[in-house]
Design a protein around this motif. Structure first.
Motif, PDB file in Angstrom:
ATOM      1  N   LEU A   1      -8.125  -3.279   4.926  1.00 27.06           N
ATOM      2  CA  LEU A   1      -8.020  -2.561   4.962  1.00 27.06           C
ATOM      3  C   LEU A   1      -9.562  -1.643   5.371  1.00 27.06           C
ATOM      4  O   LEU A   1     -10.982  -2.136   4.797  1.00 27.06           O
TER       5      LEU A   1
ATOM      6  N   LEU B   1       1.620  -0.852   0.252  1.00 23.43           N
ATOM      7  CA  LEU B   1       0.370  -0.103  -0.801  1.00 23.43           C
ATOM      8  C   LEU B   1       0.702   1.676  -0.017  1.00 23.43           C
ATOM      9  O   LEU B   1       1.286   1.652   0.900  1.00 23.43           O
TER      10      LEU B   1
ATOM     11  N   TYR C   1      -1.376  -1.334  -4.008  1.00 24.71           N
ATOM     12  CA  TYR C   1      -1.699   0.050  -3.837  1.00 24.71           C
ATOM     13  C   TYR C   1      -1.874   1.348  -3.641  1.00 24.71           C
ATOM     14  O   TYR C   1      -0.780   1.164  -3.233  1.00 24.71           O
TER      15      TYR C   1
ATOM     16  N   LEU D   1      -2.808   5.016  -2.574  1.00 27.57           N
ATOM     17  CA  LEU D   1      -4.095   5.498  -1.555  1.00 27.57           C
ATOM     18  C   LEU D   1      -4.412   6.952  -1.616  1.00 27.57           C
ATOM     19  O   LEU D   1      -3.217   7.126  -1.255  1.00 27.57           O
TER      20      LEU D   1
END
Length: 275
Positions: free
Chosen positions: A138, A31, A59, A61
């Motif tokens: 998450l 992340l 990912y 964010l």
């Protein structure tokens, strides 16, 4: 520059505004949060991610759509993007991009990736939405107040809270959207502290902390300042407002502007709305 590191999280800190970029690694995913600011800083994060990712999905964010937090979006073109519905529907996308262009032009900055506003693969609409990847969860919470599109994320079972532009160790509330919304977010954080095991708190600006006492101090600092500021505005207490302005760290024309905007937002919500 790496500010903090443990088994699961590496927090990079820009020289500009002590802005953080966090990389969380679990068995299941990588992340990356708000990669920023300068090209060499973004490149350091890129290189780190490339070294550790292996076969794991990446990912990306975004805690909110302020230009410093989206500036590294296209440096991770293969990542799956996550953000709030407010970010997806941001009313000033072109304005945010223009701020990046102006910053780069003013400082002669050249980037090796294109600039664009994030397009989201996973859109978060409400509190408690989850992304489950293997044993990693998450959980997302809407975080209005600073901006309308804010998002706080908890990574479990590691107990990492990604707070966006809240809960800094030095930065007092900057209320660009709503003082009432800011209060709701702080109340929500208090509930999260009680309902989750929090092992690491990472703000958008300032130092990450694994100290639970420090986490509580930051919540109390923001809450107390917000209460005193609202009271001073409602009572039109100029002496108190001037004293509150002086409490900002790194006083400058920027903090002066933020202080005045705080006052305007509170007046609009608590005074003008009742006239």
């Amino acid at each position: 520059m790496i500010q903090y590191r443990n088994e699961h999280a590496t927090v990079f800190q820009s020289v500009l505004y002590q802005t953080t970029s966090t990389v969380v690694q679990t068995e299941d995913l990588i992340l990356v949060v708000d990669p920023n600011w300068l090209p060499n800083e973004v490149e350091e994060i890129q290189q780190y991610v490339n070294r550790i990712k292996g076969e794991r999905d990446i990912y990306l964010l975004f805690t909110h759509g302020d230009f410093d937090h989206i500036i590294g979006y296209q440096a991770f073109p293969d990542a799956q993007t996550i953000g709030s519905a407010g970010l997806q529907q941001h009313p000033q996308k072109e304005r945010k991009l223009q701020l990046i262009r102006e910053f780069d032009a003013k400082h002669y900055v050249v980037r090796n990736y294109p600039l664009s506003f994030p397009e989201l693969d996973l859109v978060i609409h409400k509190d408690g939405e989850k992304l489950q990847v293997g044993s990693t969860t998450l959980t997302f919470y809407q975080a209005p107040g600073h901006t309308a599109d804010g998002l706080i994320t908890i990574v479990e079972p590691q107990g990492i809270v990604i707070a966006g532009d809240y809960l800094s160790d030095f930065e007092l509330p900057f209320i660009y959207q709503s003082a009432k919304g800011y209060r709701q977010t702080l109340d929500k954080v208090e509930h999260l502290y009680e309902s989750h095991r929090v092992n690491l708190l990472v703000p958008g600006h300032g130092a990450a902390t694994a100290d639970s006492v420090e986490m509580q101090r930051r919540l109390k600092m923001a809450s107390d300042y917000l209460d005193r500021l609202c009271r001073a505005v409602i009572e039109n207490d100029e002496l108190a407002l001037e004293a509150l302005k002086q409490e900002h760290a790194f006083p400058s024309s920027f903090t002066e502007e933020c202080h005045q905007e705080n006052i305007q937002v509170i007046r609009r919500e608590f005074i003008d709305a009742h006239v």
